[in-house]
Scaffold this motif. Structure first.
Motif, PDB file in Angstrom:
ATOM      1  N   CYS A  67      86.604  39.777 -29.773  1.00  0.00           N
ATOM      2  CA  CYS A  67      87.019  41.240 -29.525  1.00  0.00           C
ATOM      3  C   CYS A  67      88.003  41.522 -30.834  1.00  0.00           C
ATOM      4  O   CYS A  67      87.691  41.130 -32.003  1.00  0.00           O
ATOM      5  CB  CYS A  67      87.823  41.115 -28.410  1.00  0.00           C
ATOM      6  SG  CYS A  67      88.307  42.708 -27.942  1.00  0.00           S
TER       7      CYS A  67
ATOM      8  N   HIS B  78      92.005  37.236 -28.003  1.00  0.00           N
ATOM      9  CA  HIS B  78      91.068  37.850 -26.775  1.00  0.00           C
ATOM     10  C   HIS B  78      90.028  36.627 -26.683  1.00  0.00           C
ATOM     11  O   HIS B  78      89.550  36.311 -28.082  1.00  0.00           O
ATOM     12  CB  HIS B  78      90.382  38.906 -27.348  1.00  0.00           C
ATOM     13  CG  HIS B  78      91.510  40.070 -27.002  1.00  0.00           C
ATOM     14  ND1 HIS B  78      91.081  41.524 -26.353  1.00  0.00           N
ATOM     15  CD2 HIS B  78      92.713  40.361 -27.457  1.00  0.00           C
ATOM     16  CE1 HIS B  78      92.213  42.000 -26.172  1.00  0.00           C
ATOM     17  NE2 HIS B  78      93.057  41.526 -27.182  1.00  0.00           N
TER      18      HIS B  78
ATOM     19  N   VAL C 156      93.635  37.201 -23.454  1.00  0.00           N
ATOM     20  CA  VAL C 156      92.887  38.282 -22.653  1.00  0.00           C
ATOM     21  C   VAL C 156      91.623  37.912 -22.431  1.00  0.00           C
ATOM     22  O   VAL C 156      90.998  37.280 -23.508  1.00  0.00           O
ATOM     23  CB  VAL C 156      92.928  39.628 -23.543  1.00  0.00           C
ATOM     24  CG1 VAL C 156      92.284  40.890 -22.810  1.00  0.00           C
ATOM     25  CG2 VAL C 156      94.553  40.145 -23.621  1.00  0.00           C
TER      26      VAL C 156
ATOM     27  N   HIS D   8      87.446  37.670 -21.769  1.00  0.00           N
ATOM     28  CA  HIS D   8      86.372  38.411 -21.606  1.00  0.00           C
ATOM     29  C   HIS D   8      85.181  37.361 -21.042  1.00  0.00           C
ATOM     30  O   HIS D   8      85.321  36.265 -21.407  1.00  0.00           O
ATOM     31  CB  HIS D   8      85.778  38.925 -23.167  1.00  0.00           C
ATOM     32  CG  HIS D   8      86.611  39.981 -23.673  1.00  0.00           C
ATOM     33  ND1 HIS D   8      86.187  41.352 -23.603  1.00  0.00           N
ATOM     34  CD2 HIS D   8      87.786  39.888 -24.362  1.00  0.00           C
ATOM     35  CE1 HIS D   8      87.180  41.892 -24.235  1.00  0.00           C
ATOM     36  NE2 HIS D   8      88.194  41.178 -24.668  1.00  0.00           N
TER      37      HIS D   8
ATOM     38  N   CYS E 106      88.061  46.951 -24.647  1.00  0.00           N
ATOM     39  CA  CYS E 106      89.586  46.781 -25.064  1.00  0.00           C
ATOM     40  C   CYS E 106      90.035  47.773 -25.943  1.00  0.00           C
ATOM     41  O   CYS E 106      91.236  48.219 -25.977  1.00  0.00           O
ATOM     42  CB  CYS E 106      90.062  45.602 -25.622  1.00  0.00           C
ATOM     43  SG  CYS E 106      89.823  44.138 -24.755  1.00  0.00           S
TER      44      CYS E 106
HETATM   45 ZN   LIG Z   1      89.463  42.316 -25.927  1.00  0.00          ZN
END
Ligand SMILES: [Zn+2]
Ligand SMILES: [Zn+2]
Length: 275
Positions: free
Chosen positions: A66, A85, A103, A105, A128
């Motif tokens: 990301c 991420h 974060v 995923h 995002c």
């Molecule tokens: Zn992300």
């Protein structure tokens, strides 16, 4: 192969079997961990550095993805997001670690480590980033040569319909992220300008409508006295060629869009009126 070279080739993080495949033995791994040349993130997973984003992502349980990947590739993002991420696989387990602000995923594929490709990172970023920022990041990646025609098709196929419609309007010749943002915001208003137009005596200009030129002054190239002077010379050349120039900078486009839009609309109206 040297274990540090092998680890680097696997993107900064690797499983034991990957190191084996690169010709690194269990003994080499044990020695390297003991001497601190590589770090054992957890059982069967080795990293170069515990503090770099790839190392944090592997410690957490997956690959960096990301916006974290896009940022490392120099892709234009309006906001920096310091927290990594992380892409976790189908059976990927997350591993809490000190100061974890990752974060997450998830994908249907198996867990991998290292850094996702630019195309995969853009697909992940659909979760995002806003449509606007994804449009800008996509153009930026294209301009930097980081996504191929196949990648672009795949990203558009993966995008929800509304986003895909925007991505089909992207171009590979935007000179900066700020230019992409300017164009997106005008398209959203139903305004299409000619892009990257060559004008005799002036050179390549960012945008044109009729007898008005629109130049975007990104922070990178327009700072300092010399750049200020160069822009004035260029505007003079444009005036001699029968054009009027409107310039917009970062703050005008990002923070004061309503006023910028009003200027563009007024400039278009005056140009159309003169025709
Ligand atoms: Zn992300
Ligand atoms: Zn974490």
């Amino acid at each position: 192969m040297d274990i540090e070279v092998a680890l680097h080739r696997w993107g900064g993080a690797a499983r034991t079997w990957q190191l084996h495949r690169s010709g690194v033995s269990d003994g080499d791994i044990a020695d390297a961990v003991l001497s601190g040349r590589v770090i054992r993130a957890r059982k069967g997973v080795y990293i170069e550095n515990r503090r770099d984003p790839v190392g944090i992502a592997a410690t957490h349980g997956g690959a960096l993805t990301c916006v974290s990947v896009l940022a490392t590739l120099g892709i234009w993002l309006l906001d920096s997001q310091p927290e990594p991420h992380v892409q976790l696989g189908r059976k990927g387990r997350k591993h809490k670690h000190p100061r974890c602000r990752c974060v997450e995923h998830y994908s249907a594929e198996r867990t991998r480590f290292g850094r996702q490709s630019c195309a995969d990172a853009l697909i992940a970023a659909m979760q995002c980033l806003t449509t606007e920022m994804l449009f800008v990041a996509f153009e930026s990646a294209w301009h930097l040569g980081l996504i191929s025609a196949d990648d672009r098709r795949r990203i558009i196929t993966e995008a929800p319909q509304r986003l895909a419609r925007w991505l089909r309007r992207t171009r590979g010749d935007a000179g900066s992220g700020l230019e992409s943002l300017f164009r997106f915001r005008l398209l959203r208003e139903g305004i299409t300008l000619e892009c990257q137009v060559h004008i005799r005596g002036v050179g390549r200009v960012d945008f044109r409508h009729g007898q008005v030129l629109f130049e975007i002054d990104g922070r990178e190239h327009h700072d300092g006295d010399e750049a200020f002077h160069r822009d004035r010379v260029r505007d003079g050349a444009a005036t001699r060629a029968g054009y009027r120039t409107e310039r917009f900078d970062f703050a005008m486009i990002v923070h004061n869009w309503p006023q910028t839009l009003a200027v563009v609309k007024a400039a278009i109206a005056s140009s159309d009126w003169r025709i």
